[in-house]
Write a protein that holds these residues in place. Structure first.
Motif, mmCIF file in Angstrom:
data_model
loop_
_atom_site.group_PDB
_atom_site.id
_atom_site.type_symbol
_atom_site.label_atom_id
_atom_site.label_comp_id
_atom_site.label_asym_id
_atom_site.label_seq_id
_atom_site.Cartn_x
_atom_site.Cartn_y
_atom_site.Cartn_z
ATOM 1 N N VAL A 244 0.844 -1.197 0.000
ATOM 2 C CA VAL A 244 0.000 0.000 0.000
ATOM 3 C C VAL A 244 0.875 1.240 0.000
ATOM 4 O O VAL A 244 2.016 1.199 0.455
ATOM 5 C CB VAL A 244 -0.958 0.012 1.212
ATOM 6 C CG1 VAL A 244 -1.956 -1.121 1.147
ATOM 7 C CG2 VAL A 244 -0.184 -0.046 2.520
ATOM 8 N N PRO A 245 0.363 2.354 -0.528
ATOM 9 C CA PRO A 245 1.185 3.573 -0.571
ATOM 10 C C PRO A 245 1.216 4.319 0.765
ATOM 11 O O PRO A 245 0.302 4.180 1.578
ATOM 12 C CB PRO A 245 0.515 4.412 -1.658
ATOM 13 C CG PRO A 245 -0.844 3.865 -1.823
ATOM 14 C CD PRO A 245 -0.922 2.513 -1.220
ATOM 15 N N ASP B 194 1.471 5.842 7.477
ATOM 16 C CA ASP B 194 2.413 6.940 7.662
ATOM 17 C C ASP B 194 3.498 6.808 6.592
ATOM 18 O O ASP B 194 3.198 6.537 5.457
ATOM 19 C CB ASP B 194 2.988 6.895 9.079
ATOM 20 C CG ASP B 194 1.878 7.006 10.121
ATOM 21 O OD1 ASP B 194 1.210 8.048 10.156
ATOM 22 O OD2 ASP B 194 1.659 6.041 10.878
ATOM 23 N N ASP B 195 4.738 6.997 7.014
ATOM 24 C CA ASP B 195 5.851 6.890 6.065
ATOM 25 C C ASP B 195 6.052 5.435 5.651
ATOM 26 O O ASP B 195 5.530 4.527 6.260
ATOM 27 C CB ASP B 195 7.125 7.441 6.702
ATOM 28 C CG ASP B 195 6.991 8.931 6.962
ATOM 29 O OD1 ASP B 195 6.168 9.573 6.268
ATOM 30 O OD2 ASP B 195 7.676 9.438 7.858
ATOM 31 N N ARG B 196 6.860 5.279 4.595
ATOM 32 C CA ARG B 196 7.075 3.927 4.084
ATOM 33 C C ARG B 196 7.759 3.051 5.131
ATOM 34 O O ARG B 196 8.639 3.483 5.868
ATOM 35 C CB ARG B 196 7.877 3.977 2.788
ATOM 36 C CG ARG B 196 9.329 4.364 2.966
ATOM 37 C CD ARG B 196 9.988 4.514 1.633
ATOM 38 N NE ARG B 196 9.785 5.866 1.120
ATOM 39 C CZ ARG B 196 10.540 6.417 0.179
ATOM 40 N NH1 ARG B 196 11.471 5.699 -0.393
ATOM 41 N NH2 ARG B 196 10.334 7.642 -0.211
ATOM 42 N N VAL C 222 4.365 -0.689 3.313
ATOM 43 C CA VAL C 222 3.964 0.675 2.973
ATOM 44 C C VAL C 222 5.108 1.251 2.143
ATOM 45 O O VAL C 222 6.228 1.377 2.625
ATOM 46 C CB VAL C 222 3.722 1.511 4.241
ATOM 47 C CG1 VAL C 222 3.350 2.935 3.876
ATOM 48 C CG2 VAL C 222 2.616 0.874 5.081
ATOM 49 N N VAL C 223 4.808 1.553 0.874
ATOM 50 C CA VAL C 223 5.853 2.020 -0.043
ATOM 51 C C VAL C 223 5.532 3.431 -0.517
ATOM 52 O O VAL C 223 4.433 3.948 -0.283
ATOM 53 C CB VAL C 223 5.967 1.072 -1.264
ATOM 54 C CG1 VAL C 223 6.319 -0.342 -0.812
ATOM 55 C CG2 VAL C 223 4.698 1.062 -2.076
ATOM 56 N N SER C 224 6.489 4.037 -1.206
ATOM 57 C CA SER C 224 6.253 5.376 -1.730
ATOM 58 C C SER C 224 5.209 5.308 -2.845
ATOM 59 O O SER C 224 5.007 4.262 -3.455
ATOM 60 C CB SER C 224 7.553 5.969 -2.259
ATOM 61 O OG SER C 224 7.964 5.245 -3.402
ATOM 62 N N GLN C 225 4.580 6.439 -3.094
ATOM 63 C CA GLN C 225 3.547 6.495 -4.135
ATOM 64 C C GLN C 225 4.112 6.042 -5.475
ATOM 65 O O GLN C 225 3.474 5.284 -6.218
ATOM 66 C CB GLN C 225 3.015 7.925 -4.234
ATOM 67 C CG GLN C 225 1.789 8.066 -5.124
ATOM 68 C CD GLN C 225 0.565 7.400 -4.493
ATOM 69 O OE1 GLN C 225 0.246 7.660 -3.347
ATOM 70 N NE2 GLN C 225 -0.114 6.530 -5.240
#
Ligand SMILES: [Cu+2]
Lengths: 57, 171
Positions: B86-87, B129-131, B155-158
């Motif tokens: 997810v972003p 939150d952040d990646r 959680v990764v960058s867009q």
């Protein structure tokens, strides 16, 4: 914390009914109360709300 | 009736504590918007997940401006998709169901945590939150392989998210 109930029994005739002053117990409960407050603030505001992925729905 | 001064003190402190607890929970609901795991999802047929448009192909989908849904299937012994990507800084709604027995869905070290019941869909919405890479564990004993049942929530960058999704299905 050094006082006990026996020491108080005779010295406290001013306020009639209040000759029983368990100051040690009061202090102990006050300490418990402060611990409870600090624990709640820590658990809810810091641990719970501070974690990632707060569930919002 | 005579009330000892210490009793009054204690009563006042108790009332203060109650107000503080209620106040905190109210603050949590109004401020950060803390909510419960929803029970509003209708039941589904756990035996026929392969015919369900949400769960036949477990995946992450964009549904709005910075809003995503993740359809997750828990099974003996794992989660699909794996990893769930997810972003960052987005709102993600997880729909989680099981195709066999009761599992747990706990993103380790976070507040995202729900039971996963066959025939039911657990829905939780979280803010990322952040990646970061999170572990995903099953916290309900579900059989002999329970202890090896794990997944990942990444959680990764867009940019990385878009790249993954344009390059084909990562599930
Ligand atoms: Cu499991």
């Amino acid at each position: 914390m050094g006082q006990n109930q026996a020491a108080h029994a005779s010295s406290d005739d001013v306020s009639g009914e209040e000759e029983f002053d368990p100051i040690g117990t009061l202090t102990l409960i006050a300490i418990y109360f402060v611990i409870l407050l600090l624990a709640w603030v820590y658990i809810y505001y810091i641990e719970f709300l501070g974690r990632d992925l707060v569930v919002v729905g | 009736m005579h009330i000892h001064a210490y009793e009054k003190l204690w009563l006042a402190a108790s009332i203060l504590l109650i107000l503080l607890l209620i106040g905190s929970v109210t603050y949590g609901a109004v401020g950060p918007g803390v909510a419960m795991v929803s029970d509003s999802e209708p039941p589904i047929d756990a035996q026929a997940l392969d015919e369900d448009d949400r769960f036949s192909e477990p995946r992450v989908e964009q549904v709005g401006d910075n809003e995503y849904v993740a359809y997750v299937v828990a099974y003996q012994f794992g989660f699909e998709p794996s990893p769930i990507v997810v972003p960052e800084n987005s709102t993600v709604t997880f729909y989680v169901t099981s195709r066999d027995v009761i599992h747990g869905f706990e993103v380790a070290g976070t507040n995202a945590n729900t039971m996963v019941v066959p025939g039911e869909v657990s829905k939780i919405t979280v803010k990322t939150d952040d990646r970061q890479e999170y572990g995903l564990i099953c916290n309900e004993y579900c059989g002999a392989g329970h202890h090896v049942m794990e997944g990942k929530v990444n959680v990764v960058s867009q940019a990385e998210f878009d790249e993954r999704n344009s390059g084909g299905d990562d599930a």
